[in-house]
Design an enzyme around this catalytic site. Sequence first.
Site, PDB file in Angstrom:
ATOM      1  N   CYS A   1      -8.212  -6.155   2.715  1.00  0.00           N
ATOM      2  CA  CYS A   1      -8.236  -4.738   3.056  1.00  0.00           C
ATOM      3  C   CYS A   1      -9.655  -4.180   3.074  1.00  0.00           C
ATOM      4  CB  CYS A   1      -7.388  -3.938   2.064  1.00  0.00           C
ATOM      5  SG  CYS A   1      -5.641  -4.347   2.141  1.00  0.00           S
TER       6      CYS A   1
ATOM      7  N   THR B   1       0.830  -1.211   0.000  1.00  0.00           N
ATOM      8  CA  THR B   1       0.000   0.000   0.000  1.00  0.00           C
ATOM      9  C   THR B   1       0.861   1.256   0.000  1.00  0.00           C
ATOM     10  OG1 THR B   1      -1.898  -1.057   1.075  1.00  0.00           O
ATOM     11  CG2 THR B   1      -1.680   1.323   1.336  1.00  0.00           C
TER      12      THR B   1
ATOM     13  N   THR C   1      14.893   4.587   9.034  1.00  0.00           N
ATOM     14  CA  THR C   1      15.718   3.391   9.201  1.00  0.00           C
ATOM     15  C   THR C   1      14.983   2.166   8.676  1.00  0.00           C
ATOM     16  OG1 THR C   1      16.772   4.340  11.156  1.00  0.00           O
ATOM     17  CG2 THR C   1      16.935   1.956  10.877  1.00  0.00           C
TER      18      THR C   1
ATOM     19  N   GLN D   1      -0.226  -9.903  -6.169  1.00  0.00           N
ATOM     20  CA  GLN D   1      -0.813 -11.243  -6.110  1.00  0.00           C
ATOM     21  C   GLN D   1      -0.145 -12.215  -7.074  1.00  0.00           C
ATOM     22  OE1 GLN D   1      -2.859 -12.628  -4.054  1.00  0.00           O
ATOM     23  NE2 GLN D   1      -3.485 -10.810  -2.903  1.00  0.00           N
TER      24      GLN D   1
ATOM     25  N   SER E   1       4.747  -7.452  -2.357  1.00  0.00           N
ATOM     26  CA  SER E   1       4.618  -7.490  -0.906  1.00  0.00           C
ATOM     27  C   SER E   1       5.165  -8.799  -0.365  1.00  0.00           C
ATOM     28  CB  SER E   1       3.143  -7.344  -0.515  1.00  0.00           C
ATOM     29  OG  SER E   1       2.974  -7.390   0.883  1.00  0.00           O
ATOM     30  N   ALA E   2       5.766  -8.745   0.814  1.00  0.00           N
ATOM     31  CA  ALA E   2       6.396  -9.931   1.398  1.00  0.00           C
ATOM     32  C   ALA E   2       5.383 -10.963   1.868  1.00  0.00           C
ATOM     33  CB  ALA E   2       7.296  -9.516   2.562  1.00  0.00           C
ATOM     34  N   HIS E   3       4.303 -10.521   2.519  1.00  0.00           N
ATOM     35  CA  HIS E   3       3.436 -11.494   3.185  1.00  0.00           C
ATOM     36  C   HIS E   3       2.538 -12.262   2.225  1.00  0.00           C
ATOM     37  CE1 HIS E   3      -0.575  -9.304   3.401  1.00  0.00           C
ATOM     38  NE2 HIS E   3       0.229  -8.343   2.996  1.00  0.00           N
TER      39      HIS E   3
END
Length: 356
Positions: free
Chosen positions: A299, A71, A210, A152, A172-174
């Site tokens: 979402c 996002t 960071t 996706q 996205s990682a997840h």
Amino acid sequence: MARVYLDYNATAPLRTVARDAMIAAMDVVGNPSSVHAEGRAAKGLIERARAQISDAFGASGADIIFTSSATEAADLGLYGGPMIHDSPAFFECAEIEHDAVIGNCMHTLATDRNGRVEVSERVDTVALQLANSETGVIQNLPHGLGFSDMTQAFGKIPCAFSWTQAQRAIISAHKIGGPKGVGALVIKQGTDVRAQIKGGGQEMGRRSGTENVIGIAGFGAAAAAAAQDLADGVWDRVAELRNILEKAIEARAKNTIFVGKGSERLPNTSCFATPGWKGETQVMAMDLAGFAVSAGSACSSGKVKASRVVTAMGYDALTASSTLRVSLGPETTEEQVLRFADAWLAAEQKFHARAA
């Protein structure tokens, strides 16, 4: 019986290799912006992950900017629009895009009954997803596309940033078995974005703050593992399970509509609607039966309304509010799929009996 997780498009379970990489990163004490040995060690983890993702995503020569999520990456990539002839221009998109994309674009592109989007001639100002999270429908991306949400598709089907010559893409990682809270904007070299988070100039000056070293390390490890899964044909087996599920439901649920089935889809995704049977009601019934599924994009969960994606495809409000999404993963078994089909069909019969 043990619960069955069938909501991979919302979040894939954390891979063991990603967890191991994150645990190892926890022992690296340095700030990646510091020039001493400890700082360089932390920076090394970030750059290793950047290389792993570049290899897995076919993004050699592109810039990969780590963010807190897809996002945030979408907001960064779409912010201010592309520069056309040294002037900002707005992106165009269709109603099927993710909320993170659609909130930054003009909604001018049409979607057909099969979930495919008609792209305008000027593709450098178009935002078009590679695959839809609700229906799984895959788009043919034109070369030189301005922006693409590949979140996706990445890790489920063969795709590479370099194939389309897109200017910007997000991942996205997840969604691939990495940790939650890490995403990336990938931009073609020579393309730039305007930083929204200003400060120390991290991530090549595009996203200050960071870096999440632990999450990024997990992202890189997950990307490498996801690429290996594709090479090993893991998702071909998942596609077979998806087909088994749909055949079992089709055989007995004559009023159920499979959304997007006329198009090429992600191998793990099935979206179907039983008009009049609310998607939220189906999710709760399946949850009580021991299955985790969803009524659409995570979402948008909790919002009792018709699916914007299904509505954009030309379905009426009754059908669009009655959709269920089942998304499988590499750990899913045939026994689990058939058990879900039996449980869902039993609930579907009860729905029709009450409605009679």
